[in-house]
Motif scaffolding. Structure first.
Motif, PDB file in Angstrom:
ATOM      1  N   LYS A   1       1.050  -1.083   0.061  1.00  0.00           N
ATOM      2  CA  LYS A   1       0.067   0.019  -0.177  1.00  0.00           C
ATOM      3  C   LYS A   1       0.989   1.200  -0.050  1.00  0.00           C
ATOM      4  CE  LYS A   1      -4.071   2.025   2.574  1.00  0.00           C
ATOM      5  NZ  LYS A   1      -5.095   1.378   3.445  1.00  0.00           N
ATOM      6  N   GLN A   2       2.058   1.171   0.840  1.00  0.00           N
ATOM      7  CA  GLN A   2       2.654   2.220   0.882  1.00  0.00           C
ATOM      8  C   GLN A   2       3.512   2.495  -0.513  1.00  0.00           C
ATOM      9  OE1 GLN A   2       5.222   2.159   4.459  1.00  0.00           O
ATOM     10  NE2 GLN A   2       6.827   3.772   3.749  1.00  0.00           N
ATOM     11  N   LEU A   3       3.914   1.570  -1.011  1.00  0.00           N
ATOM     12  CA  LEU A   3       4.731   1.629  -2.137  1.00  0.00           C
ATOM     13  C   LEU A   3       3.724   2.257  -3.275  1.00  0.00           C
ATOM     14  CD1 LEU A   3       7.046   0.344  -4.273  1.00  0.00           C
ATOM     15  CD2 LEU A   3       5.782  -1.683  -4.615  1.00  0.00           C
ATOM     16  N   LEU A   4       2.480   1.801  -3.194  1.00  0.00           N
ATOM     17  CA  LEU A   4       1.415   2.320  -4.507  1.00  0.00           C
ATOM     18  C   LEU A   4       0.602   3.567  -3.992  1.00  0.00           C
ATOM     19  CD1 LEU A   4      -0.329  -1.089  -5.185  1.00  0.00           C
ATOM     20  CD2 LEU A   4       1.227  -0.081  -6.413  1.00  0.00           C
ATOM     21  N   SER A   5       1.352   4.126  -2.699  1.00  0.00           N
ATOM     22  CA  SER A   5       0.813   5.361  -2.477  1.00  0.00           C
ATOM     23  C   SER A   5       1.250   6.642  -3.283  1.00  0.00           C
ATOM     24  CB  SER A   5       0.835   5.691  -0.868  1.00  0.00           C
ATOM     25  OG  SER A   5       2.290   5.716  -0.674  1.00  0.00           O
ATOM     26  N   ASN A   6       2.459   6.074  -3.871  1.00  0.00           N
ATOM     27  CA  ASN A   6       3.277   7.220  -4.615  1.00  0.00           C
ATOM     28  C   ASN A   6       2.526   7.038  -6.000  1.00  0.00           C
ATOM     29  OD1 ASN A   6       5.061   8.792  -6.206  1.00  0.00           O
ATOM     30  ND2 ASN A   6       6.738   8.072  -4.915  1.00  0.00           N
ATOM     31  N   GLN A   7       1.775   7.875  -6.173  1.00  0.00           N
ATOM     32  CA  GLN A   7       0.962   7.727  -7.421  1.00  0.00           C
ATOM     33  C   GLN A   7       1.609   8.246  -8.766  1.00  0.00           C
ATOM     34  OE1 GLN A   7      -3.005   9.336  -6.855  1.00  0.00           O
ATOM     35  NE2 GLN A   7      -3.974   7.302  -6.088  1.00  0.00           N
ATOM     36  N   ALA A   8       2.422   9.343  -8.362  1.00  0.00           N
ATOM     37  CA  ALA A   8       3.201   9.793  -9.473  1.00  0.00           C
ATOM     38  C   ALA A   8       4.313   8.686 -10.184  1.00  0.00           C
ATOM     39  CB  ALA A   8       3.918  11.010  -9.200  1.00  0.00           C
ATOM     40  N   LEU A   9       4.867   8.035  -9.068  1.00  0.00           N
ATOM     41  CA  LEU A   9       5.477   6.744  -9.647  1.00  0.00           C
ATOM     42  C   LEU A   9       5.013   5.995 -10.442  1.00  0.00           C
ATOM     43  CD1 LEU A   9       8.458   5.649  -9.521  1.00  0.00           C
ATOM     44  CD2 LEU A   9       7.814   4.370  -7.349  1.00  0.00           C
ATOM     45  N   THR A  10       3.727   5.550 -10.104  1.00  0.00           N
ATOM     46  CA  THR A  10       2.757   4.383 -10.539  1.00  0.00           C
ATOM     47  C   THR A  10       2.573   4.774 -11.995  1.00  0.00           C
ATOM     48  OG1 THR A  10       2.117   3.990  -8.326  1.00  0.00           O
ATOM     49  CG2 THR A  10       0.918   2.750 -10.284  1.00  0.00           C
ATOM     50  N   GLU A  53     -10.022  -2.310  -7.936  1.00  0.00           N
ATOM     51  CA  GLU A  53      -9.494  -3.401  -7.965  1.00  0.00           C
ATOM     52  C   GLU A  53      -8.100  -3.525  -7.081  1.00  0.00           C
ATOM     53  OE1 GLU A  53     -12.465  -3.631 -10.779  1.00  0.00           O
ATOM     54  OE2 GLU A  53     -10.690  -2.250 -10.618  1.00  0.00           O
ATOM     55  N   LYS A  54      -7.458  -2.487  -7.085  1.00  0.00           N
ATOM     56  CA  LYS A  54      -6.108  -2.324  -6.457  1.00  0.00           C
ATOM     57  C   LYS A  54      -6.582  -2.680  -4.774  1.00  0.00           C
ATOM     58  CE  LYS A  54      -3.929   1.574  -5.797  1.00  0.00           C
ATOM     59  NZ  LYS A  54      -3.550   2.743  -6.363  1.00  0.00           N
ATOM     60  N   GLU A  55      -7.553  -1.810  -4.602  1.00  0.00           N
ATOM     61  CA  GLU A  55      -7.945  -1.978  -2.811  1.00  0.00           C
ATOM     62  C   GLU A  55      -8.458  -3.248  -2.736  1.00  0.00           C
ATOM     63  OE1 GLU A  55      -7.599   0.542  -0.559  1.00  0.00           O
ATOM     64  OE2 GLU A  55      -6.749   1.382  -2.129  1.00  0.00           O
ATOM     65  N   GLN A  56      -9.065  -3.996  -3.484  1.00  0.00           N
ATOM     66  CA  GLN A  56      -9.642  -5.302  -3.107  1.00  0.00           C
ATOM     67  C   GLN A  56      -8.330  -6.062  -2.909  1.00  0.00           C
ATOM     68  OE1 GLN A  56     -13.050  -6.916  -5.280  1.00  0.00           O
ATOM     69  NE2 GLN A  56     -13.623  -4.837  -5.949  1.00  0.00           N
ATOM     70  N   PHE A  57      -7.352  -5.914  -4.037  1.00  0.00           N
ATOM     71  CA  PHE A  57      -6.330  -6.767  -3.861  1.00  0.00           C
ATOM     72  C   PHE A  57      -5.463  -6.619  -2.552  1.00  0.00           C
ATOM     73  CE2 PHE A  57      -1.637  -6.018  -5.045  1.00  0.00           C
ATOM     74  CZ  PHE A  57      -1.101  -7.227  -4.985  1.00  0.00           C
ATOM     75  N   LEU A  58      -5.244  -5.478  -2.312  1.00  0.00           N
ATOM     76  CA  LEU A  58      -4.461  -5.080  -1.038  1.00  0.00           C
ATOM     77  C   LEU A  58      -5.293  -5.764   0.194  1.00  0.00           C
ATOM     78  CD1 LEU A  58      -3.300  -1.657  -1.604  1.00  0.00           C
ATOM     79  CD2 LEU A  58      -1.762  -3.847  -1.524  1.00  0.00           C
ATOM     80  N   PHE A  59      -6.847  -5.771   0.209  1.00  0.00           N
ATOM     81  CA  PHE A  59      -7.382  -6.397   1.440  1.00  0.00           C
ATOM     82  C   PHE A  59      -7.325  -7.760   1.471  1.00  0.00           C
ATOM     83  CE2 PHE A  59     -11.567  -8.090   2.943  1.00  0.00           C
ATOM     84  CZ  PHE A  59     -11.486  -7.322   4.109  1.00  0.00           C
ATOM     85  N   HIS A  60      -7.450  -8.473   0.328  1.00  0.00           N
ATOM     86  CA  HIS A  60      -7.053  -9.909   0.272  1.00  0.00           C
ATOM     87  C   HIS A  60      -5.650 -10.245   0.921  1.00  0.00           C
ATOM     88  CE1 HIS A  60     -10.791 -10.719  -1.875  1.00  0.00           C
ATOM     89  NE2 HIS A  60     -10.126 -10.315  -3.107  1.00  0.00           N
ATOM     90  N   LEU A  61      -4.602  -9.282   0.651  1.00  0.00           N
ATOM     91  CA  LEU A  61      -3.337  -9.712   1.167  1.00  0.00           C
ATOM     92  C   LEU A  61      -3.274  -9.538   2.706  1.00  0.00           C
ATOM     93  CD1 LEU A  61      -0.843  -8.170  -1.582  1.00  0.00           C
ATOM     94  CD2 LEU A  61      -1.574 -10.645  -1.157  1.00  0.00           C
ATOM     95  N   LEU A  62      -4.245  -8.508   3.063  1.00  0.00           N
ATOM     96  CA  LEU A  62      -4.245  -7.995   4.477  1.00  0.00           C
ATOM     97  C   LEU A  62      -4.868  -9.390   5.364  1.00  0.00           C
ATOM     98  CD1 LEU A  62      -3.858  -5.833   6.484  1.00  0.00           C
ATOM     99  CD2 LEU A  62      -6.278  -5.197   6.322  1.00  0.00           C
ATOM    100  N   SER A  63      -5.615 -10.037   4.590  1.00  0.00           N
ATOM    101  CA  SER A  63      -6.006 -11.212   5.141  1.00  0.00           C
ATOM    102  C   SER A  63      -5.167 -12.257   5.780  1.00  0.00           C
ATOM    103  CB  SER A  63      -7.235 -11.993   4.667  1.00  0.00           C
ATOM    104  OG  SER A  63      -6.632 -12.565   3.490  1.00  0.00           O
ATOM    105  N   LEU A  64      -4.036 -12.413   5.116  1.00  0.00           N
ATOM    106  CA  LEU A  64      -2.877 -13.092   5.465  1.00  0.00           C
ATOM    107  C   LEU A  64      -2.331 -12.680   7.013  1.00  0.00           C
ATOM    108  CD1 LEU A  64      -1.173 -13.509   2.028  1.00  0.00           C
ATOM    109  CD2 LEU A  64      -2.627 -15.223   3.137  1.00  0.00           C
ATOM    110  N   ASN A  65      -2.569 -11.713   7.411  1.00  0.00           N
ATOM    111  CA  ASN A  65      -1.867 -11.086   8.691  1.00  0.00           C
ATOM    112  C   ASN A  65      -2.611 -12.124  10.022  1.00  0.00           C
ATOM    113  OD1 ASN A  65      -0.596  -9.404   7.370  1.00  0.00           O
ATOM    114  ND2 ASN A  65      -1.500  -7.708   8.339  1.00  0.00           N
ATOM    115  N   ALA A  66      -3.681 -12.888   9.647  1.00  0.00           N
ATOM    116  CA  ALA A  66      -4.454 -13.779  10.454  1.00  0.00           C
ATOM    117  C   ALA A  66      -3.607 -14.870  10.991  1.00  0.00           C
ATOM    118  CB  ALA A  66      -5.662 -14.088  10.032  1.00  0.00           C
ATOM    119  N   VAL A  67      -2.636 -15.127  10.208  1.00  0.00           N
ATOM    120  CA  VAL A  67      -1.941 -16.494  10.527  1.00  0.00           C
ATOM    121  C   VAL A  67      -0.156 -16.219  10.703  1.00  0.00           C
ATOM    122  CG1 VAL A  67      -3.571 -18.058   9.659  1.00  0.00           C
ATOM    123  CG2 VAL A  67      -1.732 -17.002   8.064  1.00  0.00           C
TER     124      VAL A  67
END
Length: 1340
Positions: A950-959, A974-988
């Motif tokens: 999320k931090q990496l993609l927050s630099n929109q000028a670079l993207t 789609e990007k937001e949903q993608f980051l949310f799916h990855l966030l779920s991996l913090n559960a384990v």
């Protein structure tokens, strides 16, 4: 490769569907290829200009003879075929992928042969076989246009100086797609950087007054099945008919009509002969139990790449990586692509498959899905100049240079060396080199040097075939025609009688025998007889040019050898799968009651018991198999298996199951006894014989070409020019033909079947929709649309990719969570339990691959092979530049993690850059792809993956700078949903970095926290510490005096287990009360707490100068969690109190546990140890923790021994359990000396001896571990050596017990002790190994 279905069910049984002619359209003249316009459009879009404003202009930099011009389909017959509609754009593009090319009389004009295929929506395929030759241009307009273009080209050069190519190639480095385009545009010039020769006035020039202009023309047969050899020979003979001095025997329409309407497909297991212009052609089709038809010469694929490379490429295809074939020759691309997909039997490639990628589809290399594509290279273009959008997971095959670039760290095929040896043996039997070579391929020393499928001149080979004695050839062919016509019902009665007379008259035989005996020769008769015999032999073998001795022609011989080699190589591959998956059926989960419910719930269902299947495999197979069973091709194979209970079996599955069944009958081995010994294929000879038998005895002969009802005077023969054919006679086939009748009845049968199906319960459209859904992404994009290349279509394709990537991310993260949560997830109904470390690694590797594909989608600026690492480097450069400008910490400064312990450890910086630096400092990782994967693993282990990205993609000028508009990373939702799916991996919890990079150096920080209220924080003695983990220990390290915090670098210790802490007892203040030790891995941030709560020093507590502390991983504190999203709540745990409490403190304050609680505690601790051993080895945690940690075996037994222990009275020194052990030992030894023990049973005496030996060895150890430490060691050794249950009765019998224990003590209760002995005996089934830190310096 649903070839069989195309041939039998879905399409009527005609050999060819279309005959096509492509070339220049003299009406419209020279049109520049629209590819140039498409490039300009893409380039304008990339640079942010208005694409519409960029007007397509001529490319004057290149010599007109080097440019590409638009080709057209000049004619195709018939107009349309209902079951295979004609796609004009696709056929034109694939017949002439480069468009038209021009030559003059100075250039080489050898004919070329290549093939292509088109994959339809449903996955079925249509094959095209193309013969390209050069024809003189007769149109004065086109010659004049070419002359004008040359003059403009020269004028452009004169004004530009001498380097015309600089403009086109200057920007190539900025974008991968553009460099690709420019390298393809540069054409055949020797190198992209060198000035083109025409600049200096040389090079290909054209002057209409002096030069003859030639243009390419293509003849093409479109067929439902890949009969490559037959089509190649038919087209070569058609071309030969045009170039020969004499006109062909019949008008060309007769041969085209014959091949389109009167030649059927051979039925399965049969061979068929049909007639081309000069010679008959034989093709054959495998039987239903044989491997499916594959006519592309595998021998050539092996020669082009070599066995080693081909097996590596095959492994990449099996693991569904991205495969890019690169060659100047279209036919080579087809041979390798078709060869490799053929070898997949019984599996089928499920993703994008474009063996010849037309230049206009280059943007498809951007596809973030697995693909198998072929790209034509130009002469002189260097691989290093070819920048591809994504290379992290790419297998790049440079066919012409016999080289292959492999993705990093992919698993090897099981038994690879033995497998390669077996393939080598097959190749050597056919006289081929296993290393591969560029020489034309000759399959045997006996066969003349004719090449199989290298694109040599077809005309020369066809001429050489007919050379030799003309009369012999003619005689053979006349008699052969006679035999064929007889078999086909094409002979009149008189001729038939002659034939019968010649073939089998007993009178003639007797006469002949008599003549021989008397020495008289009947020459005339002998010659006729011999001629007929030759004719028959040739007829049966599909003979070519006749000749004596009944031999097959060289070309037939070559084709037979090629077919035999093909089938033997394929059998070796099929045999590997048959042994690896011999028991696959046992693990297929048939859970649905009917097809409809199965299709509806396909995504939620587990169709294959992966864990059990893997546990049943030999250890060396696991790395490969655990990856392979996750692929789409394996999933589809299992789907087909499940569906076969409701529908007809898919042909490949039927053959494969039949083979497994047969193997089972011959080889009765218990499925459980899996061995990794290599089993060679046993049916090689048998499979080669089947091919030879079909060629020896031709089963069917098609009707001969014959005169058609044509208008006279049209299509007059003109040597060197392909005539315009009469369309009306080729528009439809004959009505009175037995083949067309067969076709009509099969068509009626199909119609009936279709109507019947429409009445069935499950709507076919619905079923198709479900199947498309079920088979996930990539499937509906097997082949890009070749016809419509508008920007809108490109955008729609990219949108499909974005949706597919998001869906894949959702499924992958869900799978990872479910597998990791194990039992808990199963109870919640999420399918199978149990994940082995191996499978976890596979899932994480596939997540890394997915992230690489997401980061390569729509990429326009990249450095290195990894798109993700390239983005991170750009980000790092920007951030570091910014931090130099603003020294004061701005909003972007990395957040600091709160201290995990609350006290002691300083906070740890959390930032994307910090983690990158850790990876960059790892000298073990040499490549960008490796660094990206390590960074993903590290972020996943730190539960920071989603946050970092999320931090990496927050630099929109670079993207925006790095990615095109349509890229996945620029689709906000789609990007937001993608980051949310990855966030779920913090559960384990993952240890995917720590467990993989086991040899790297890691900085650790250790802090010793004293209890300041009760003791001096400092000590005058010299303290030391030794940290140990699952992978090793740090060795003893001296702690600088009066410093409680230290950092040290040491090779990765894995998960930390113990800390040894001690001092040398020197100085005045040699006593130290330590609360705990905290140790943190500075890279992963994992912090371990090692509770102590005891004194270290002589004459205080139990007199210990050294303690072994057992560590536990700390769960991060809640306020820190708030920033990082979801995870499961921490487990309930008792308040953090020191566990091992000295007797003195026990006497007063703390409430003592009851006997029931103590028994429960022992039961629980033993249970945990048993559970530990029942887990797969890679998943087991620390055994030390279960033995010595909180609520471990030692602690629970300590409580048992404390129960009813007579505590110390006032002003007396503390008494410990070890004191009781020592007294018992003293008693046993003295009793033994006095002879009292002699009366006891022999085993008991022996037990006494071992008990005393162990206790004394512990006492005499050089380590001063204190009395509680000694008791801990005794329990651990007793558990390891299975002695605890034997020692307990000794202590109970010992008279010392009455002095030291009260009446109510549990140790004095026989029933309780017996129960305890029973519980401890359950540990005897397991081999307990003790960590070095526990038993160091102890010698038995």
């Amino acid at each position: 490769m649903s070839v069989n279905s195309t041939g039998t069910g879905s399409a009527p049984c005609r050999f060819a569907h279309y005959f096509v002619i492509c070339g220049i359209d003299t009406e419209t003249g020279l049109e520049p290829d629209e590819l140039a316009a498409l490039y300009q459009w893409l380039e304008a879009e990339r640079q942010g200009k208005d694409p519409e404003a960029a007007a397509p202009g001529e490319n004057f930099d290149q010599s007109p003879l080097k440019r590409t011009f638009k080709s057209k389909v000049l004619a195709h017959y018939p107009e349309n075929v209902e079951w295979n509609p004609f796609d004009q754009d696709a056929v034109n593009m694939l017949c002439m992928p480069k468009g038209l090319s021009f030559r003059t009389q100075r250039d080489s004009r050898e004919p070329q042969f290549h093939s292509y295929l088109i994959t339809r929506e449903d996955g079925s395929r249509t094959y095209g076989f193309v013969h390209t030759f050069y024809e003189e241009v007769t149109s004065p307009q086109i010659c004049a246009a070419m002359q004008t273009l040359h003059q403009m080209h020269r004028a452009e050069h004169a004004s530009n100086g001498t380097n015309p190519s600089s403009s086109s190639s200057s920007s190539s480095s900025s974008s991968s797609m553009d460099s690709l385009a420019s390298s393809l545009d540069e054409g055949d010039s020797s190198s992209s950087s060198a000035p083109s020769p025409s600049a200096a006035g040389g090079g290909p020039s054209y002057d209409s007054s002096r030069d003859t202009l030639y243009v390419s023309k293509a003849l093409c047969l479109v067929t439902p099945m890949p009969f490559m050899h037959a089509c190649r020979r038919f087209l070569a003979q058609m071309h030969r008919a045009v170039t020969a001095q004499q006109p062909p025997p019949l008008p060309l329409e007769s041969y085209v009509h014959n091949v389109l309407y009167e030649v059927p497909l051979p039925p399965p297991g049969r061979s068929l002969k049909f007639h081309a212009v000069y010679e008959p052609i034989v093709c054959q089709r495998p039987g239903l139990a044989e491997l499916p038809l594959a006519d592309f010469p595998l021998g050539e694929a092996f020669q082009l790449l070599g066995v080693e490379n081909l097996v590596q490429l095959f492994t990449c295809v099996l693991l569904e990586m991205q495969i890019l074939l690169y060659s100047q020759d279209y036919q080579r691309l087809m041979v390798v692509a078709e060869g490799i997909t053929t070898l997949l039997f019984p599996f089928q490639w499920q993703h994008v498959y474009v063996p010849i990628l037309p230049a206009s589809l280059l943007h498809f290399l951007d596809a973030p899905v697995p693909y198998l594509m072929g790209l034509q290279s130009k002469e002189g273009t260097d691989r290093s100049k070819l920048e591809l959008p994504q290379e992290a997971n790419l297998c790049f095959v440079d066919v012409d240079n016999h080289t292959i670039e492999l993705p990093e760290d992919f698993p090897q095929l099981p038994n690879k060396p033995e497998f390669i040896r077996e393939l080598t043996d097959v190749l050597l039997r056919f006289g081929l080199s296993p290393e591969g070579s560029n020489a034309p391929i000759t399959l045997t020393a006996t066969a003349p040097t004719t090449t199989t499928a290298t694109t040599t001149s077809s005309t020369t080979s066809s001429r050489s075939r007919t050379s030799g004695s003309p009369s012999a050839g003619l005689k053979g062919s006349v008699l052969r025609e006679l035999v064929d016509d007889g078999r086909n019902g094409n002979l009149g009665r008189e001729d038939m009688a002659v034939l019968e007379l010649l073939q089998g008259s007993p009178t003639l035989d007797r006469l002949q025998a008599l003549a021989k005996r008397t020495g008289v020769t009947v020459d005339r008769l002998e010659a006729i007889r011999r001629g007929v015999r030759d004719g028959q032999a040739d007829g049966e073998t599909g003979g070519g040019g006749g000749g004596a001795g009944g031999k097959r022609s060289a070309e037939d011989e070559q084709e037979l050898r090629s077919g035999q080699l093909n089938v033997q190589l394929r059998e070796v591959f099929a045999g590997r799968f048959a042994t690896m998956f011999a028991d696959y059926e046992a693990f297929v989960i048939q859970s649905a009651p009917d097809l409809e419910s199965w299709l509806t719930n396909r995504e939620q269902m587990h169709n294959f018991d992966k864990a059990s299947f893997l546990s049943d495999q030999p250890e060396p197979y696991l790395p490969f198999l655990s990856h392979f069973i996750e692929t789409q091709m394996f999933a589809t194979f299992i789907d087909n298996k499940i569906m076969s209970q409701w529908e007809e079996k898919e042909p490949m599955l039927r053959v494969f199951d039949g083979r497994i069944e047969k193997a089972r009958l011959f080889n009765v081995r218990a499925p459980s006894l899996r061995s990794s010994t290599y089993q060679r294929c046993t049916i090689l000879e048998e499979s080669a014989q089947a091919i030879e038998q079909r060629l020896m005895k031709i089963d069917h002969t098609a009707i001969h070409p014959h005169l058609l009802d044509m208008k006279i005077g049209q299509g007059k023969y003109q040597q060197g020019f392909f005539p315009k054919l009469q369309a009306d006679v080729l528009a439809s086939g004959p009505t009175n033909n037995k083949w067309s009748n067969r076709t009509a009845t099969s068509q009626r049968r199909q119609d009936r079947h279709r109507h019947h199906n429409e009445h069935l319960g499950l709507d076919n459209d619905l079923k198709e929709k479900y199947m498309q859904e079920a088979r996930s992404l990539g499937k509906n994009l097997r082949q890009p649309k070749l016809s419509d290349l508008s920007p809108a279509v490109i955008a729609q394709t990219n949108w499909k990719f974005v949706e597919g990537l998001l869906k894949e991310c959702r499924l992958k993260t869900k799978r990872m969570l479910v597998e990791k949560m194990g039992r808990e997830a199963v109870e919640l109904g999420h399918g199978e339990a149990n994940i082995t470390g191996l499978e976890e690694n596979t899932l994480i590797a596939s997540l890394c691959d997915l992230l690489e594909r997401i980061w390569s989608h729509g990429l326009q600026v990249k450095q290195g092979k990894s798109a993700l690492w390239s983005h991170l480097l750009h980000y790092q450069a920007r951030e570091e530049k910014q931090s130099l400008l603003t020294d004061s910490p701005g909003s972007n400064s990395p957040e600091r993690r709160k201290s995990d312990a609350g006290l002691g450890l300083s906070t740890l910086r959390v930032s994307v850059i910090q983690d990158m630096r850790h990876i960059q400092s790892m000298s073990e990782i040499k490549t960008d792809v490796g660094r990206a994967r390590a960074w993903i693993r590290l972020s996943l282990e730190k539960k920071l993956l989603s946050q970092h990205l999320k931090q990496l993609l927050s630099n929109q000028a670079l993207t925006k700078k790095l990615y095109k508009r349509y890229a996945f990373l620029r689709c906000e939702e789609e990007k937001e949903q993608f980051l949310f799916h990855l966030l779920s991996l913090n559960a384990v919890d993952y240890f995917c970095f720590t467990n993989v990079f086991t040899t790297i150096m890691i900085p650790y920080r250790a802090v010793i926290i004293p209890i300041k209220k009760l003791s001096n924080a400092m000590t005058t003695s010299n303290p030391w510490v030794c940290v140990a983990g699952e992978l090793g220990d740090s060795g003893v390290m001296q702690i600088p005096k009066n410093v409680l915090e230290m950092t040290f670098d040491c090779q990765n210790l894995g998960k930390l287990t113990t800390v040894q802490l001690g001092h040398d007892n020197s100085g005045l203040l040699a006593k130290w009360l330590v609360d705990c030790v905290m140790v943190r891995n500075e890279i992963t941030g994992h912090t371990y707490k090692f509770p102590c709560g005891r004194w270290l020093g002589k004459g205080v507590d139990d007199g210990s100068l050294e303690r072994v502390l057992i560590g536990e991983l700390q769960v991060p504190t809640s306020d820190e969690e708030a920033g990082r999203g979801s995870r499961t709540p921490p487990m309930q745990r008792s308040p953090s109190q020191p566990r091992r409490i000295s007797i003195t403190s026990l006497s007063g304050r703390a409430s003592k546990p009851t006997s029931a609680q103590i028994q429960e505690g022992i039961g629980e601790s033993v249970n945990n140890i048993i559970k530990h051993f029942h887990k797969p080895e890679k998943e087991r945690g620390s055994l030390t923790l279960l033995l010595c940690g909180e609520n471990g075996l030692v602690g629970s037994l300590e409580q048992f021994f404390h129960h009813g222990f007579k505590t110390a009275r006032l002003f007396q020194k503390s008494i410990f359990i070890w004191d009781f052990v020592e007294k018992a030992v003293e008693y046993m030894e003295s009793a033994d000396q006095m002879g009292d023990m002699q009366e006891t049973a022999e085993p008991l005496g022996l037990t006494c001896e071992t008990f005393c030996r162990y206790a004394n060895a512990i006492n005499n150890s050089p380590r001063s571990i204190g009395k509680d430490g000694k008791f801990q060691l005794l329990v651990c050794l007793g558990a390891r050596d299975r002695l605890l249950p034997e020692w307990l009765p000794l202590l109970v019998e010992c008279p010392v017990i009455t002095r030291m224990y009260e009446e109510t003590a549990m140790l004095r209760d026989r029933t309780t002790v017996n129960a305890l002995i029973g519980v401890l005996q359950t540990l005897h089934d397991f081999a307990i190994t003790l960590e070095t830190s526990l038993v160091k310096g102890f010698d038995l």
